[in-house]
Design a protein around this motif. Structure first.
Motif, PDB file in Angstrom:
ATOM      1  N   LYS A  99      -2.662   1.405   4.449  1.00 49.97           N
ATOM      2  CA  LYS A  99      -3.629   1.748   3.406  1.00 49.97           C
ATOM      3  C   LYS A  99      -4.782   2.565   3.972  1.00 49.97           C
ATOM      4  CE  LYS A  99      -6.276  -0.204  -0.430  1.00 49.97           C
ATOM      5  NZ  LYS A  99      -7.403   0.726  -0.246  1.00 49.97           N
TER       6      LYS A  99
ATOM      7  N   SER B 194       0.820  -1.222   0.000  1.00 49.96           N
ATOM      8  CA  SER B 194       0.000   0.000   0.000  1.00 49.96           C
ATOM      9  C   SER B 194       0.846   1.262   0.000  1.00 49.96           C
ATOM     10  CB  SER B 194      -0.942  -0.004   1.203  1.00 49.96           C
ATOM     11  OG  SER B 194      -0.221  -0.046   2.424  1.00 49.96           O
ATOM     12  N   THR B 195       2.073   1.180   0.514  1.00 47.89           N
ATOM     13  CA  THR B 195       2.970   2.343   0.553  1.00 47.89           C
ATOM     14  C   THR B 195       4.016   2.288  -0.558  1.00 47.89           C
ATOM     15  OG1 THR B 195       4.195   1.125   2.253  1.00 47.89           O
ATOM     16  CG2 THR B 195       2.688   2.855   3.007  1.00 47.89           C
TER      17      THR B 195
ATOM     18  N   ASP C  61      -5.705   6.229   2.716  1.00 48.60           N
ATOM     19  CA  ASP C  61      -7.044   6.463   2.164  1.00 48.60           C
ATOM     20  C   ASP C  61      -7.766   7.556   2.936  1.00 48.60           C
ATOM     21  OD1 ASP C  61      -6.619   4.538   0.282  1.00 48.60           O
ATOM     22  OD2 ASP C  61      -7.823   2.985   1.259  1.00 48.60           O
TER      23      ASP C  61
ATOM     24  N   ASN D  53       0.149  -3.528   6.479  1.00 47.43           N
ATOM     25  CA  ASN D  53      -0.178  -3.054   5.135  1.00 47.43           C
ATOM     26  C   ASN D  53      -1.597  -2.496   5.094  1.00 47.43           C
ATOM     27  OD1 ASN D  53       0.785  -2.798   2.368  1.00 47.43           O
ATOM     28  ND2 ASN D  53      -0.792  -4.285   1.844  1.00 47.43           N
TER      29      ASN D  53
END
Length: 697
Positions: free
Chosen positions: A177, A139-140, A181, A173
């Motif tokens: 995220k 996610s990063t 978001d 993760n």
């Protein structure tokens, strides 16, 4: 009206046909004859980088970047070429960025980073052909892949929120995220900071830390989840590119540990603390240990192929980003460390091992060039592997030779190879820009030395305009480089390109005054806390020499510079009237506000001191001499420049406007310290060249 039919004589028809053929030939000849370089030519080059030899040394993977002006971006792909030279072939063809290729130890796969899906992840592609496979979904994001020596895993870097980094990957993760978001969807875009170095160059750090991960790999696919090897609040690779020379992490040859360059332990001090140390992590246990404890910067760890040694770079003076980098050698069995370049007055940049573990190959600047050097582990004086005026970068040893890129003021970078022992001239591997170059008139640079302040020698480049005629006088544009600890070298630039400026009909002078690198550490040191002193004296001595040249029109001279060069334009405003106009790109104008808004505070503290501790902190600040300003000035400054923030350019523009001095401000809301987007660059060049025409033509 109906035209009467006219019959022509056969000889007339032949003459007409010959005339048309001659006109067509002349038109073709005029088009094919070499001509001065134009802006679009600058974009038309193949930009070659990151050469990486295959394990058997037969192939080189590299990155080719082409510019798409209409789309206002570049497109990077991974290509392959035989090391012996030959026809290159594309390995990837996505419309976005595929870069940072790295070979699997068995030579079957290449891992690379790509944003083809919108964000950067690690991908793997078979060398023999086939579709690329997405290896990570982090996610990063994930960048900088590196294979383990046995090919069973790949290490990579991801900038994560440290508060989640101790959790299992799936949990961390998901938490990363969710945080990203939430920030993206929130109508409130405020940021809350509680320590410095919260932004860097043109990006916000956003409380994230660059951690090292490792993911198991089998047959080009992930064989498990990634694992965070460096959980916690510290970066495992430097946030600041000032302290980078490559990946800044490396696997030991037995694959048992990974050594990396850690940022200062007290993260609160990162903005003014240059103490980077080497740490290692055991791949099985996850246990970390500190390897170096030098109070200044250490970095760029490289294991010898036989595993006996760890080479790295180190600086001696804490707080000084431009201190000399020495080549250090650590014997792993005893822990003893020694410098191989303690008596060599040059600063080590890239480094790589020979395949025999008996020598290292390094790059270092030398009098406005950057050369390759070899140095045995027994020590001694480094031996140059290259000579002449080329700059060398991206060095990788393979077998008995070294692969690298080099460029000159007359040609963009190409890949070369050179034998470690033969002392022969480097052999070109690629010639991707040969046809491009054959169509252009590119002036050979002239190098000469003048007596600077106190009689100290100062080197300077001069680029003449295409079609230069002896006995004619030309307008002069005098450049001052940034840094100030950097140099104008015999290398190609896509931002400030001397050939393109000279093609406008100007002599382009590029001096390397006090503070420049590659002329000994003492010469570099003599800019600190003396910005308007000896360096200014050196520059004026260069101008004195230029004005004595019979080809310089003293009534038509301009000066231009960026960053520190921009500072010097502002200093020129209050201290000389010899220029018809000045061009200031992202230049420092007022020291106190600069200190309070820049990101890497160690730079200002070394160069000028701490404002409330040094009574002379603002001694060399240009704004104090605004009463003397009178030279027309073009100012360029960008919103995302966090190194020299936008207020510096706005303050200068306000001063000039209020004083009634002809001035113009070019402002880019979507650029940082440099202007990188193709269409923005086109406007940047047009604005500058139009401005110069007003005052020099």
């Amino acid at each position: 009206m109906i035209r009467p039919m006219i019959r022509s004589h056969p000889s007339l028809r032949i003459a007409v046909s010959l005339g048309m053929a001659l006109a067509a030939f002349q038109s073709h000849a005029a088009e094919s004859a070499p001509r001065p370089i134009r802006f679009d030519d600058l974009l038309a080059t193949h930009r070659v980088s990151s050469p990486t030899p295959s394990p058997d040394g037969r192939w080189i993977a590299y990155v080719n970047t082409d510019v798409d002006k209409a789309a206002n971006r570049g497109n990077s792909d991974v290509w392959l070429i035989p090391t012996a030279g030959g026809t290159p072939r594309p390995l990837t063809t996505s419309p976005k960025h595929d870069r940072h290729p790295t070979w699997s130890p068995d030579g079957r796969w290449i891992a690379f980073e790509s944003n083809r899906d919108g964000e950067f992840q690690i991908w793997v592609i078979p060398v023999e052909g086939g579709e690329a496979r997405k290896l990570t979904t982090v996610s990063t994001e994930a960048t900088r892949p590196m294979w383990s020596p046995d090919g069973s895993s790949i290490a990579f870097v991801s900038a994560v929120f440290p508060e989640f980094s101790d959790r299992p990957f799936a949990d961390s993760n998901a938490a990363n995220k969710a945080q990203l978001d939430a920030r993206e969807k929130s109508p409130v875009k405020a940021r809350v900071m509680d320590q410095l170095l919260y932004r860097h160059w043109d990006s916000w750090v956003d409380d994230r830390r660059q951690h090292l991960f490792v993911v198991p790999v089998r047959e080009g696919r992930a064989a498990g989840e990634p694992r965070d090897l460096t959980p916690g609040k510290r970066d495992a690779v430097p946030t600041s590119t000032t302290f980078e020379a490559g990946d800044e992490f490396a696997f030991s040859p037995d694959g048992g540990e990974l050594t990396y360059t850690a940022t200062p332990e007290d993260t609160r001090t990162e903005a003014w603390n240059t103490n980077h140390d080497l740490w290692s992590v055991d791949l099985k246990t996850g246990k970390r240990r500190q390897i170096t404890s030098n109070p200044a910067a250490d970095g760029c760890p490289k294991y010898s192929p036989d595993g006996k040694w760890l080479a790295y770079r180190a600086q001696a003076r804490a707080g000084f980003e431009a201190d000399r980098w020495q080549l250090m050698l650590l014997e792993r069995t005893t822990g003893k460390t020694r410098s191989l370049t303690a008596s060599w007055d040059a600063s080590v940049e890239d480094l790589t091992w020979s395949s025999t573990s008996t020598a290292l190959v390094i790059t270092a600047e030398s009098k406005a060039t950057k050369l390759l050097w070899s140095l045995p582990i027994t020590g001694g004086t480094p031996t140059p592997l290259t000579r002449g005026g080329a700059a060398a970068e991206a060095v990788v040893a393979t077998g008995d030779q070294v692969v690298f890129t080099r460029s000159r003021l007359t040609e963009p970078a190409e890949i070369h190879r050179v034998a470690l022992q033969s002392r022969q001239e480097p052999v070109p591997v690629t010639s991707l820009n040969a046809d491009w170059k054959s169509k252009l008139i590119l002036s050979e640079p002239e190098s000469f030395t003048v007596r600077g302040a106190g009689g100290t020698p100062v080197q300077m480049w001069l680029i003449k305009p295409p079609g230069y005629v002896t006995g004619r006088k030309y307008p002069l544009v005098f450049w001052v480089h940034g840094g100030p600890q950097s140099a104008f070298m015999d290398s190609w630039s896509y931002r400030w390109n001397a050939q393109l400026w000279a093609a406008q009909g100007y002599l382009i002078a590029m001096p390397n005054p006090r503070g420049s690198t590659g002329f000994g550490q003492k010469f570099t040191d003599e800019i600190s806390r003396d910005w308007g002193g000896r360096c200014f004296g050196d520059l004026m001595a260069c101008m004195d020499a230029l004005e004595q040249r019979p080809d310089v029109d003293r009534s038509r001279m301009a000066a231009a510079g960026a960053s520190f060069g921009g500072y010097m334009m502002n200093w020129f405003q209050g201290h000389t009237d010899r220029f018809k106009t000045l061009i200031t790109h992202c230049g420092v104008y007022e020291f106190h506000s600069m200190y309070g808004t820049t990101e890497e505070v160690w730079f200002d503290e070394w160069e000028h001191g701490i404002p409330w501790e040094n009574a002379e902190f603002g001694k060399w600040s240009p704004h104090q001499y605004a009463a003397k300003f009178k030279t027309p000035n073009l100012i360029i400054h960008n919103e995302l420049d966090f190194r020299v923030p936008i207020a510096q350019g706005l303050s200068l523009f306000t001063t000039l406007q209020r004083k009634g001095i002809p001035s113009k401000l070019l402002y880019f809301p979507d650029e940082g310290h440099w202007v990188l987007k193709p269409q923005n660059s086109e406007l940047w060049h047009k604005t500058i060249f139009d401005w110069l025409k007003v005052y020099l033509k």
